[in-house]
Design an enzyme around this catalytic site. Structure first.
Site, PDB file in Angstrom:
ATOM      1  N   GLU A 211       0.890  -1.284  -0.029  1.00  0.00           N
ATOM      2  CA  GLU A 211       0.012   0.011   0.069  1.00  0.00           C
ATOM      3  C   GLU A 211       1.016   1.265  -0.039  1.00  0.00           C
ATOM      4  OE1 GLU A 211      -4.090  -1.312   2.309  1.00  0.00           O
ATOM      5  OE2 GLU A 211      -2.288  -1.727   3.385  1.00  0.00           O
TER       6      GLU A 211
ATOM      7  N   GLU B 123      -4.535  -9.109   4.613  1.00  0.00           N
ATOM      8  CA  GLU B 123      -5.486  -8.566   5.465  1.00  0.00           C
ATOM      9  C   GLU B 123      -6.968  -9.406   5.482  1.00  0.00           C
ATOM     10  OE1 GLU B 123      -2.968  -4.985   4.720  1.00  0.00           O
ATOM     11  OE2 GLU B 123      -3.690  -6.813   3.765  1.00  0.00           O
TER      12      GLU B 123
END
Length: 241
Positions: free
Chosen positions: A115, A135
């Site tokens: 990210e 995640e």
């Protein structure tokens, strides 16, 4: 900048170097790292001498192996721990950097590591790099921009494949999907980043910043408005503004 504990900030010949510096923890992204990155990026934004930024990770094993789960998913309760992640808009600060940012990635590039790199402008990877977004397997959604930045870079289908299957990508596949711009031998990663930074630095800073703005801002505009933006930026850069 010497007060930083989990990053290293250096500046030399117009290039700012930001190193994630928790090698024993595989450079896991922590609240402290977030705060220090926020300050370092602020220094970059305010420093007219900085023309290019290189972001990298310390140690041999990882660029960044994701969020520090001991902070974000354990006591205090996850809802409160995860809230700490949003108290400073680190991703908004990344987007505010007008200079080109090069991510030089090696080893594990997971979760927040991917990210973070997606907020950079050019992504270089060593041939040993591995990419993944774990995640969903942990019962959470990527909350550092991944659900929005990843499909913008590699497309909807490929992004959903990564997010829903949990599979990791090796460097060649990451290159094929355009998650990274270039893959180089590990020993050449930082020299290649330096070479690219030097090349960019040889150009007009006003023109370089205008190009970055034209692309990043223009993508969110209809074509006609994007062309008008390009025209304004071209006029400004030609005047050295």
């Amino acid at each position: 900048m010497s007060a930083f504990e989990v990053i290293i900030y250096e500046k030399q010949d117009g290039v700012a170097y930001i190193t994630l510096n928790r090698p024993k923890a595989l450079n896991a992204y922590s609240v402290k790292m977030r705060d220090e990155l926020y300050e370092a990026l602020g220094a970059v934004i305010d420093d007219a001498e900085v023309q290019v930024v290189i972001l990298k990770g310390a140690g041999e094993k990882a660029f960044c192996a994701g969020a520090d789960l001991t902070e974000f998913l354990t006591a205090p309760p996850p809802v409160f721990a995860r809230q700490a992640r949003f108290e400073r808009d680190i991703w908004g600060r990344f987007l505010s950097v007008k200079q080109p940012v090069i991510a030089a990635m090696h080893g594990y590039v997971l979760g927040s590591g991917i990210e973070m790199s997606l907020f950079c402008d050019i992504r270089l990877a060593s041939d040993d790099a591995q990419f993944g977004l774990p995640e969903p397997g942990l019962g959470i959604i990527p909350a550092a921009g991944g659900s929005q930045t990843l499909p913008r870079v590699i497309g909807r289908a490929a992004a959903l494949d990564m997010l829903l299957s949990g599979r990791w990508l090796k460097a060649p596949e990451a290159l094929k999907l355009k998650l990274v711009n270039r893959v180089v031998p590990r020993a050449q990663l930082y020299p290649e980043a330096e070479k690219l930074a030097k090349k960019i630095k040889s150009y007009s800073p006003a023109a370089v910043r205008a190009v970055k703005q034209a692309v990043t801002r223009g993508l969110d505009l209809p074509l006609r408005e994007g062309l008008e933006l390009e025209k304004r930026l071209a006029q400004g850069s030609s005047q050295g503004t």
